[in-house]
Design a protein around this motif. Structure first.
Motif, PDB file in Angstrom:
ATOM      1  N   GLY A  75      32.368 -29.724 -47.797  1.00  0.00           N
ATOM      2  CA  GLY A  75      31.577 -29.958 -46.124  1.00  0.00           C
ATOM      3  C   GLY A  75      30.352 -28.611 -47.008  1.00  0.00           C
ATOM      4  O   GLY A  75      29.436 -28.653 -47.079  1.00  0.00           O
ATOM      5  N   VAL A  76      30.838 -27.101 -47.487  1.00  0.00           N
ATOM      6  CA  VAL A  76      29.934 -26.668 -48.159  1.00  0.00           C
ATOM      7  C   VAL A  76      29.492 -27.434 -49.632  1.00  0.00           C
ATOM      8  O   VAL A  76      27.955 -26.446 -50.011  1.00  0.00           O
ATOM      9  N   ASP A  77      30.015 -28.161 -50.424  1.00  0.00           N
ATOM     10  CA  ASP A  77      29.587 -28.729 -51.773  1.00  0.00           C
ATOM     11  C   ASP A  77      28.409 -29.983 -51.030  1.00  0.00           C
ATOM     12  O   ASP A  77      27.183 -29.961 -51.812  1.00  0.00           O
ATOM     13  N   ASP A  78      28.449 -30.283 -50.013  1.00  0.00           N
ATOM     14  CA  ASP A  78      27.756 -31.196 -49.800  1.00  0.00           C
ATOM     15  C   ASP A  78      26.430 -30.884 -49.292  1.00  0.00           C
ATOM     16  O   ASP A  78      25.727 -31.353 -49.213  1.00  0.00           O
ATOM     17  N   LEU A  79      26.924 -30.162 -48.443  1.00  0.00           N
ATOM     18  CA  LEU A  79      25.695 -28.601 -47.925  1.00  0.00           C
ATOM     19  C   LEU A  79      24.839 -28.856 -48.625  1.00  0.00           C
ATOM     20  O   LEU A  79      22.942 -28.389 -48.827  1.00  0.00           O
ATOM     21  N   CYS A 128      27.906 -26.918 -32.717  1.00  0.00           N
ATOM     22  CA  CYS A 128      27.476 -26.266 -33.663  1.00  0.00           C
ATOM     23  C   CYS A 128      26.460 -27.644 -34.945  1.00  0.00           C
ATOM     24  O   CYS A 128      26.822 -28.324 -34.726  1.00  0.00           O
ATOM     25  N   PRO A 129      26.275 -27.118 -35.398  1.00  0.00           N
ATOM     26  CA  PRO A 129      25.028 -28.107 -36.960  1.00  0.00           C
ATOM     27  C   PRO A 129      27.019 -28.279 -37.682  1.00  0.00           C
ATOM     28  O   PRO A 129      27.893 -28.776 -37.477  1.00  0.00           O
ATOM     29  N   MET A 130      26.410 -29.670 -37.563  1.00  0.00           N
ATOM     30  CA  MET A 130      27.484 -30.594 -38.313  1.00  0.00           C
ATOM     31  C   MET A 130      27.074 -31.498 -40.109  1.00  0.00           C
ATOM     32  O   MET A 130      26.307 -31.812 -40.255  1.00  0.00           O
ATOM     33  N   ALA A 131      28.360 -30.850 -40.569  1.00  0.00           N
ATOM     34  CA  ALA A 131      28.535 -31.121 -41.652  1.00  0.00           C
ATOM     35  C   ALA A 131      27.676 -32.629 -41.741  1.00  0.00           C
ATOM     36  O   ALA A 131      28.169 -33.259 -41.714  1.00  0.00           O
ATOM     37  N   PRO A 132      27.293 -32.903 -43.263  1.00  0.00           N
ATOM     38  CA  PRO A 132      27.020 -34.500 -43.766  1.00  0.00           C
ATOM     39  C   PRO A 132      28.479 -35.276 -43.436  1.00  0.00           C
ATOM     40  O   PRO A 132      29.104 -34.687 -44.294  1.00  0.00           O
ATOM     41  N   VAL A 133      27.615 -37.040 -42.722  1.00  0.00           N
ATOM     42  CA  VAL A 133      29.991 -37.415 -43.288  1.00  0.00           C
ATOM     43  C   VAL A 133      29.501 -38.806 -44.124  1.00  0.00           C
ATOM     44  O   VAL A 133      28.265 -38.933 -44.327  1.00  0.00           O
ATOM     45  N   GLU A 134      30.655 -39.021 -44.303  1.00  0.00           N
ATOM     46  CA  GLU A 134      30.625 -40.001 -45.183  1.00  0.00           C
ATOM     47  C   GLU A 134      31.964 -40.911 -44.736  1.00  0.00           C
ATOM     48  O   GLU A 134      31.924 -41.014 -43.692  1.00  0.00           O
ATOM     49  N   GLU A 135      30.810 -42.668 -45.031  1.00  0.00           N
ATOM     50  CA  GLU A 135      32.076 -43.620 -44.723  1.00  0.00           C
ATOM     51  C   GLU A 135      33.902 -43.511 -44.881  1.00  0.00           C
ATOM     52  O   GLU A 135      33.498 -42.133 -45.907  1.00  0.00           O
ATOM     53  N   VAL A 280      36.351 -31.255 -44.971  1.00  0.00           N
ATOM     54  CA  VAL A 280      34.721 -30.710 -44.002  1.00  0.00           C
ATOM     55  C   VAL A 280      34.348 -29.122 -43.700  1.00  0.00           C
ATOM     56  O   VAL A 280      33.671 -28.858 -44.006  1.00  0.00           O
ATOM     57  N   GLN A 281      34.871 -29.606 -42.113  1.00  0.00           N
ATOM     58  CA  GLN A 281      34.667 -28.909 -41.131  1.00  0.00           C
ATOM     59  C   GLN A 281      35.641 -28.268 -40.174  1.00  0.00           C
ATOM     60  O   GLN A 281      36.069 -30.019 -39.367  1.00  0.00           O
ATOM     61  N   VAL A 282      36.237 -27.406 -39.524  1.00  0.00           N
ATOM     62  CA  VAL A 282      36.106 -27.382 -38.886  1.00  0.00           C
ATOM     63  C   VAL A 282      35.881 -26.700 -37.797  1.00  0.00           C
ATOM     64  O   VAL A 282      34.929 -25.440 -37.821  1.00  0.00           O
ATOM     65  N   TYR A 283      35.930 -26.643 -35.963  1.00  0.00           N
ATOM     66  CA  TYR A 283      35.451 -25.343 -35.333  1.00  0.00           C
ATOM     67  C   TYR A 283      36.214 -25.532 -34.090  1.00  0.00           C
ATOM     68  O   TYR A 283      36.914 -26.588 -33.182  1.00  0.00           O
ATOM     69  N   GLY A 284      36.208 -23.824 -33.680  1.00  0.00           N
ATOM     70  CA  GLY A 284      36.950 -23.963 -32.033  1.00  0.00           C
ATOM     71  C   GLY A 284      37.860 -24.095 -32.485  1.00  0.00           C
ATOM     72  O   GLY A 284      39.225 -24.089 -31.675  1.00  0.00           O
TER      73      GLY A 284
END
Length: 291
Positions: A75-79, A128-135, A280-284
């Motif tokens: 997620g960091v690299d994608d952003l 929260c903002p979401m990291a970019p997604v991929e198929e 990629v991302q975790v929330y909560g």
């Protein structure tokens, strides 16, 4: 006549007792579920502003960002690949990760409920903002619970460009696509990607899911009944619950068996514990739980 009246009275008292017991059980189950709801960091928020500005991040930098934002390395690299807007989003994600939010426990039926983040007026909103997604990316949430059991929900990204996931939501409804953004309305979500997956495999997963799983009925026992866990998607009896649909799409589409315990029942927890995924991302949810 008096005998029958007395018997009727006893029966009514017993029915009232059973009803009271059921109400007490359901109430206790919901209270138990809310004891295991959204995680808030129990460690201090630190200044991250210098980290995204570096030309190259160390493993320690990635670990710091993960604990402070919930963003994994992917997620960091994608952003960061987005330039300044991505750097700004990393800092915005940290703010949201530490923010205390209000939640609403909405009903999906008699026994099943979902926790969503709400604004000051009680309207469901984005956490929260979401990291970019991929198929082929997978989304999980443990905000869905039945009788106190947080079994969760799952979906797979089938159209990253338009932000669409395929999901089997509820008994009585067929699998259908939904906006990926709704995952950020849950009080918890986990965004996963298969490690080292190729673009061709990602496309194959999305294509297979839409060709064979879009519109299939919800079956709670999918993968359990029948001679084989991998059932025929063209059979009239085929159906899928949410976690099975995700597992099936990745397994049939690109050969990835993401059921961590290999059993006939695929659960959201099984997917969350699969070593084939990276976060990629975790929330909560506590990042320290995903070592």
């Amino acid at each position: 006549m008096r005998f029958f009246v007395r018997r009727l009275g006893v029966l009514c008292y017993r029915l009232l007792g059973v009803a009271a017991a059921v109400i007490l059980f359901l109430t206790a189950a919901q209270l138990f579920a809310h004891r295991h709801a959204q995680f808030y960091p129990d460690y201090p928020m630190t200044d991250l502003s210098a980290i995204p500005e570096q030309d190259r991040l160390s493993e320690e930098d990635y670990e710091t960002l993960f604990l402070q934002t919930g963003l994994g390395k992917a997620g960091v690299d994608d952003l960061l690949s987005l330039g300044q807007p991505g750097k700004d989003q990393i800092l915005d994600t940290q703010t949201a990760f530490f923010a205390k939010t209000a939640t609403d426990c909405g009903s999906l039926g008699i026994t099943t409920r979902e926790d969503h983040v709400v604004d000051g007026d009680g309207n469901i909103t984005y956490a929260c903002p979401m990291a970019p997604v991929e198929e082929g990316d997978v989304f999980l949430s443990f905000s869905t619970h039945t009788l106190g059991w947080r079994h969760g929900h799952a979906g797979v990204v089938v159209d990253a460009a338009n932000g669409r996931t395929l999901e089997a939501v509820l008994i009585g409804y067929d699998a259908a696509t939904a906006s990926v953004s709704h995952w950020s309305c849950y009080s918890t979500f986990l965004h996963l990607r298969v490690k080292d997956i190729t673009p061709e495999e990602q496309e194959a997963i999305a294509d297979y899911a839409m060709a064979h799983l879009d519109g299939v009925p919800y079956h709670l026992t999918s993968g359990v009944l029948g001679p084989d866990k991998v059932q025929d998607p063209d059979a009239d009896s085929f159906g899928a619950q949410c976690a099975y649909l995700v597992w099936y799409a990745l397994y049939q589409g690109a050969g990835y068996d993401t059921d961590s315990d290999g059993g006939r029942i695929v659960t959201v927890g099984d997917l969350a514990e699969s070593p084939l995924f990276e976060i990629v991302q975790v929330y909560g949810l506590d990042p320290r739980s995903f070592g």
